[in-house]
Design a protein around this motif. Sequence first.
Motif, PDB file in Angstrom:
ATOM      1  N   ILE A 555       0.849  -1.195   0.000  1.00 45.76           N
ATOM      2  CA  ILE A 555       0.000   0.000   0.000  1.00 45.76           C
ATOM      3  C   ILE A 555       0.883   1.243   0.000  1.00 45.76           C
ATOM      4  CG2 ILE A 555      -1.698   1.296   1.339  1.00 45.76           C
ATOM      5  CD1 ILE A 555      -2.908  -1.192   0.211  1.00 45.76           C
ATOM      6  N   SER A 556       0.467   2.264  -0.731  1.00 48.43           N
ATOM      7  CA  SER A 556       1.230   3.516  -0.763  1.00 48.43           C
ATOM      8  C   SER A 556       0.314   4.692  -0.455  1.00 48.43           C
ATOM      9  CB  SER A 556       1.877   3.716  -2.136  1.00 48.43           C
ATOM     10  OG  SER A 556       0.888   3.823  -3.149  1.00 48.43           O
ATOM     11  N   GLN A 557       0.914   5.750   0.065  1.00 54.10           N
ATOM     12  CA  GLN A 557       0.204   7.002   0.326  1.00 54.10           C
ATOM     13  C   GLN A 557       1.132   8.150  -0.047  1.00 54.10           C
ATOM     14  OE1 GLN A 557      -3.018   7.817   1.416  1.00 54.10           O
ATOM     15  NE2 GLN A 557      -2.290   9.847   0.823  1.00 54.10           N
ATOM     16  N   CYS A 558       0.686   8.993  -0.978  1.00 53.08           N
ATOM     17  CA  CYS A 558       1.512  10.121  -1.426  1.00 53.08           C
ATOM     18  C   CYS A 558       1.178  11.389  -0.646  1.00 53.08           C
ATOM     19  CB  CYS A 558       1.307  10.364  -2.914  1.00 53.08           C
ATOM     20  SG  CYS A 558       1.940   9.038  -3.962  1.00 53.08           S
ATOM     21  N   ILE A 559       2.228  12.166  -0.373  1.00 55.32           N
ATOM     22  CA  ILE A 559       2.078  13.459   0.295  1.00 55.32           C
ATOM     23  C   ILE A 559       2.923  14.470  -0.469  1.00 55.32           C
ATOM     24  CG2 ILE A 559       2.440  14.768   2.424  1.00 55.32           C
ATOM     25  CD1 ILE A 559       2.244  12.138   3.961  1.00 55.32           C
ATOM     26  N   VAL A 560       2.359  15.636  -0.793  1.00 55.51           N
ATOM     27  CA  VAL A 560       3.118  16.682  -1.476  1.00 55.51           C
ATOM     28  C   VAL A 560       4.036  17.366  -0.460  1.00 55.51           C
ATOM     29  CG1 VAL A 560       2.951  18.846  -2.766  1.00 55.51           C
ATOM     30  CG2 VAL A 560       1.295  17.020  -3.174  1.00 55.51           C
ATOM     31  N   ALA A 561       5.320  17.467  -0.807  1.00 54.45           N
ATOM     32  CA  ALA A 561       6.323  17.975   0.134  1.00 54.45           C
ATOM     33  C   ALA A 561       5.970  19.363   0.656  1.00 54.45           C
ATOM     34  CB  ALA A 561       7.694  17.996  -0.544  1.00 54.45           C
ATOM     35  N   ASN A 562       5.397  20.197  -0.206  1.00 52.84           N
ATOM     36  CA  ASN A 562       5.099  21.572   0.190  1.00 52.84           C
ATOM     37  C   ASN A 562       4.113  21.630   1.348  1.00 52.84           C
ATOM     38  OD1 ASN A 562       5.503  24.424  -0.381  1.00 52.84           O
ATOM     39  ND2 ASN A 562       3.348  24.440  -0.982  1.00 52.84           N
ATOM     40  N   ASN A 563       3.256  20.603   1.462  1.00 50.72           N
ATOM     41  CA  ASN A 563       2.282  20.582   2.560  1.00 50.72           C
ATOM     42  C   ASN A 563       2.933  20.336   3.915  1.00 50.72           C
ATOM     43  OD1 ASN A 563       0.130  21.032   0.835  1.00 50.72           O
ATOM     44  ND2 ASN A 563      -0.259  18.852   0.515  1.00 50.72           N
ATOM     45  N   MET A 564       4.156  19.800   3.904  1.00 46.05           N
ATOM     46  CA  MET A 564       4.846  19.496   5.164  1.00 46.05           C
ATOM     47  C   MET A 564       5.553  20.709   5.754  1.00 46.05           C
ATOM     48  SD  MET A 564       6.668  15.832   4.479  1.00 46.05           S
ATOM     49  CE  MET A 564       5.809  14.295   4.813  1.00 46.05           C
ATOM     50  N   ILE A 583      -5.293   6.195   5.405  1.00 48.48           N
ATOM     51  CA  ILE A 583      -4.389   5.126   5.824  1.00 48.48           C
ATOM     52  C   ILE A 583      -5.150   4.048   6.586  1.00 48.48           C
ATOM     53  CG2 ILE A 583      -2.470   4.588   7.378  1.00 48.48           C
ATOM     54  CD1 ILE A 583      -1.185   7.235   6.560  1.00 48.48           C
ATOM     55  N   ASN A 584      -6.033   4.449   7.479  1.00 48.03           N
ATOM     56  CA  ASN A 584      -6.799   3.466   8.242  1.00 48.03           C
ATOM     57  C   ASN A 584      -7.667   2.617   7.310  1.00 48.03           C
ATOM     58  OD1 ASN A 584      -7.550   2.414  10.909  1.00 48.03           O
ATOM     59  ND2 ASN A 584      -9.591   3.207  10.414  1.00 48.03           N
ATOM     60  N   CYS A 808     -24.037   7.300   0.730  1.00 44.13           N
ATOM     61  CA  CYS A 808     -23.189   8.462   0.432  1.00 44.13           C
ATOM     62  C   CYS A 808     -22.400   8.915   1.652  1.00 44.13           C
ATOM     63  CB  CYS A 808     -24.053   9.626  -0.078  1.00 44.13           C
ATOM     64  SG  CYS A 808     -24.912   9.299  -1.625  1.00 44.13           S
ATOM     65  N   HIS A 809     -22.593   8.273   2.810  1.00 48.79           N
ATOM     66  CA  HIS A 809     -21.942   8.678   4.057  1.00 48.79           C
ATOM     67  C   HIS A 809     -20.806   7.746   4.462  1.00 48.79           C
ATOM     68  CE1 HIS A 809     -25.741  10.896   4.331  1.00 48.79           C
ATOM     69  NE2 HIS A 809     -25.202  11.631   5.285  1.00 48.79           N
ATOM     70  N   LEU A 810     -20.405   6.817   3.590  1.00 44.72           N
ATOM     71  CA  LEU A 810     -19.492   5.761   4.018  1.00 44.72           C
ATOM     72  C   LEU A 810     -18.122   5.796   3.373  1.00 44.72           C
ATOM     73  CD1 LEU A 810     -22.011   2.771   4.219  1.00 44.72           C
ATOM     74  CD2 LEU A 810     -21.180   4.246   6.061  1.00 44.72           C
ATOM     75  N   SER A 811     -17.763   6.894   2.717  1.00 45.35           N
ATOM     76  CA  SER A 811     -16.429   6.964   2.115  1.00 45.35           C
ATOM     77  C   SER A 811     -15.363   7.088   3.198  1.00 45.35           C
ATOM     78  CB  SER A 811     -16.327   8.160   1.167  1.00 45.35           C
ATOM     79  OG  SER A 811     -15.001   8.315   0.713  1.00 45.35           O
ATOM     80  N   ALA A 812     -14.343   6.241   3.108  1.00 47.20           N
ATOM     81  CA  ALA A 812     -13.238   6.294   4.072  1.00 47.20           C
ATOM     82  C   ALA A 812     -12.291   7.455   3.801  1.00 47.20           C
ATOM     83  CB  ALA A 812     -12.458   4.974   4.040  1.00 47.20           C
ATOM     84  N   ARG A 813     -12.529   8.189   2.730  1.00 47.77           N
ATOM     85  CA  ARG A 813     -11.624   9.274   2.347  1.00 47.77           C
ATOM     86  C   ARG A 813     -11.938  10.597   3.052  1.00 47.77           C
ATOM     87  NH1 ARG A 813      -8.821   8.584  -2.482  1.00 47.77           N
ATOM     88  NH2 ARG A 813      -8.963  10.816  -2.908  1.00 47.77           N
ATOM     89  N   CYS A 814     -13.129  10.710   3.670  1.00 48.83           N
ATOM     90  CA  CYS A 814     -13.513  12.006   4.225  1.00 48.83           C
ATOM     91  C   CYS A 814     -14.598  11.845   5.288  1.00 48.83           C
ATOM     92  CB  CYS A 814     -14.006  12.937   3.112  1.00 48.83           C
ATOM     93  SG  CYS A 814     -15.273  12.198   2.064  1.00 48.83           S
ATOM     94  N   ASN A 815     -14.800  12.897   6.078  1.00 49.32           N
ATOM     95  CA  ASN A 815     -15.845  12.921   7.103  1.00 49.32           C
ATOM     96  C   ASN A 815     -17.014  13.774   6.628  1.00 49.32           C
ATOM     97  OD1 ASN A 815     -14.396  11.350   8.863  1.00 49.32           O
ATOM     98  ND2 ASN A 815     -13.495  13.100   9.938  1.00 49.32           N
TER      99      ASN A 815
END
Length: 879
Positions: A555-564, A583-584, A808-815
């Motif tokens: 599994i991979s997760q990308c993060i844009v460096a500028n956000n850090m 990630i969860n 429509c309330h079950l996406s793990a990507r957002c609250n």
Amino acid sequence: MASGATKAAANIGMIVAKRPEKPGSAGKVVELKTNFIAVSTEFKYPKVHYYSFEVSDAKKKKAGRKDSQKVFEQMKKNQKFGAKALPVFDGGQVYSISQLDIGHRKETRSHSVKIPVDADGSGREKDLKVEVKYQGEIDLSPIGDYVKEKSTSAWDGNIQSSLTVLNAFANNKVRLSFLSVGRKAIFPPPRDNRPIFLPGGIEMKQGFYQSVRPGWGRLTINVDICATTFYPAGPIIDLIPKIIKTKFDRHEKTRDELRRGLDRREIDTLNRFFRGVMIFVTHRSDNRKPKHKVSYLDSQPADQAKFKQGNKEITIAQYFKETYKQTLQFGRLPCIVVIKPDKTKVFFPLEVCEICPGQRYEDKLSDDARREMVQKTAIKPWERFDRIETAIKDIFRHQRDENLRSIGMNVDPEFIKVKGRVIQPPRLTNGTEIVPDGGRWDLRKFIKCPRLHNWSVIVFENRNYAPLEMVKNAIRQLVSSLSERGMDVYPDPPIEYGNPQGGYDKSLLLAAQKARITRDRPAQLIICVIQKKVLGASGIHAIIKRICGTQLGVISQCIVANNMKGQNPSRWRQICGNISLKINGKLGGKNCVLADRELNFGTNKPYMVFGADVFHPGREEKGRPSVAAVCASVDKTVTRYVGRHSMNQKIKNEIIENLEGMAVELLNQFQRENNILPFQIVFYRDGVAEGQFQHVVQKEVEALKRAFSRVYGEKGEKGQKPQLTFIIVQKRHHARFMPVQRGDSDRSGNCRPGTIVDTEIVVPQEFDFYLQSHASPLGTARPTHYHVLLNEANFPVDAIQTLTYKLCHLSARCNLAISHVTPVHYAHHIANQAKHFVSWDGSGSGRSGSSGGRGGDTVPNTTRCEKMKSGIENEMFFV
């Protein structure tokens, strides 16, 4: 396939769900304004004569759409159709309520038509030939029967033909008056006459869309605002600064700076932009402005590029000075090269070239351009409806349209108002009950978390830009965010700096090995810190997803460096919260679930929800295969999904070709995880137009039925075959709603999440509904249009609408509640990742490429689509 399945499949195309007799009643009733206007119920649905209209040049080459339209206008102006005739033009067809004066019905009449130069003096006169032949009558009565309140008519080719004719009558006048795209979108000049530019020098035009639609007991006209991109018209010298400017430039180049020339990067940018674009030149002494198609930009400037004239070589600049008495002001800029049919190359200095108006920009927009276009087109509901109302009165002016009058179509200019219903949001739980407010909720703890002990971080960014200490601090905050939400996380993952020049695969393999060494187990996760400014986030992201998914099985997760970067710690904490959700979900956890008894499938037996989508390449990727994705729930909370993807063999095929095989795999996976097969299946299918409904039902439902026979046994030996509910999900439409009473809207002026419309602007007999499930704080919310095509479980109206809203309330990507059901949301992400798993040589791509990739062609035998590694193919890698 066995005979029983064959017989059942043969009848599938005839079984299309009807709207249940008992209407929906759940929710609070609210009055809504829609962007639909009504056609009078007195409309008689007459018969219309139609004619083929084929235009060609002296070499019998078929003319383009614009030239064909000019020929029609010229013939109408010269009364070639008859002194009182009011024909309308629709590409290769002409329609008229009365028979046109072109001779005997059965004969083909040929006309020679001279079309003048364009209004700006560009182009040239053309002598064209048109052949007009009577084809017969189109009876509009089928659509009249279709919209009746107690109709039993189903959508078919006659309904589609009737709508095509009616839209031709409704849009003919405005299409001939303004710049148009397709058959239904027009772009009048802006009031201030100032163009809107996007990054990269692309012009965005805003206009209006109009479409005749079937409604409840009558026809309606859907009117909306729209926007699209064009090549900017005008002198190229004035446009160059906008085209070559990047987000890192503080200002656009001045004319003096242009006189000093351009660097290699800037020339390459211009070369990509202009290739295949139509221009006209302004240097001729006879005042003619011939049009040309750009082949490419030369690498040498005009004062250095030479060609042979007689016995001597001269530069382009010298040639223009001697021949046209014109001293070039921008001699250090390169020339446009046009390759003639005889392979002769013609060079034109940029300062004598102008881009022809009205050319669509159809290439893929950059991330920055797309983002800015969204920002510029996001307007509040009341402003959108005000603009539409103004267009109805000042531009469309239906009461004064002689084409509509000719067929007896009267239109009420007032917006149709409907009674919508706002249903309550579902209760969620993470151990504590959560009630969404305005389509969103706070989530401080996850209901289920995996252990994360074998992971590593790889940085694809320069150490000076992303120093080790900065990355460590950022990862500590991510670990803290995961821990706060309940995850057991190894706090000190190894951090490596990757070398893209040495190959992403080697760097990622090293990161995976580092994670494995840390805990002597296979790597669970690789965090990839990417450099957005080099390849663009989507490009690097695609490479990483392909290598990690199809080669490493991690599994991979990308993060844009500028956000850090630490300028805004609170922003990074918020980003970490969003990343924690993903990630969860990716690692098998559950963020939250619907509370008990919220999921109502009308049965206590096992159920399964599918989502399906197909990625189709854009016009700039001719010949690239489509990739289909299907995902399905494998647990009773409908939060854990397994996904599959496959490549279609036919170019531009809308049908999911390997649906049977993917469905078999997903059903078997459900059985492995639950020791039982599902009794009921709800299948949500994205990306299908109305004209394709019957075809999809016949092909894809048949494929599902074959899959059921393979898994359950021909006679259901392994259990009763499942009841199938098949629902089309449409997001690309122009229906919009706004509460009449301000108190019924949310803070942005939109309808509240959970708003349903299933009367007035839909037909009575079909089981469809609009659902706005999400909040839209920036612009006007777009509801999703759901069509129930198969309803073997006999879901009542309220049951399928509330179930759809809850999903429509079950996406793990957002609250927050998303705009369409979660399984379709996931299938879309799977398809967008899997399109990068195709080994495709790119032949025939681009505007100037070959015409390869016509619909129905098959992909070459060398084209392959890689599969996910077995270690993660049943994980939610797509979250």
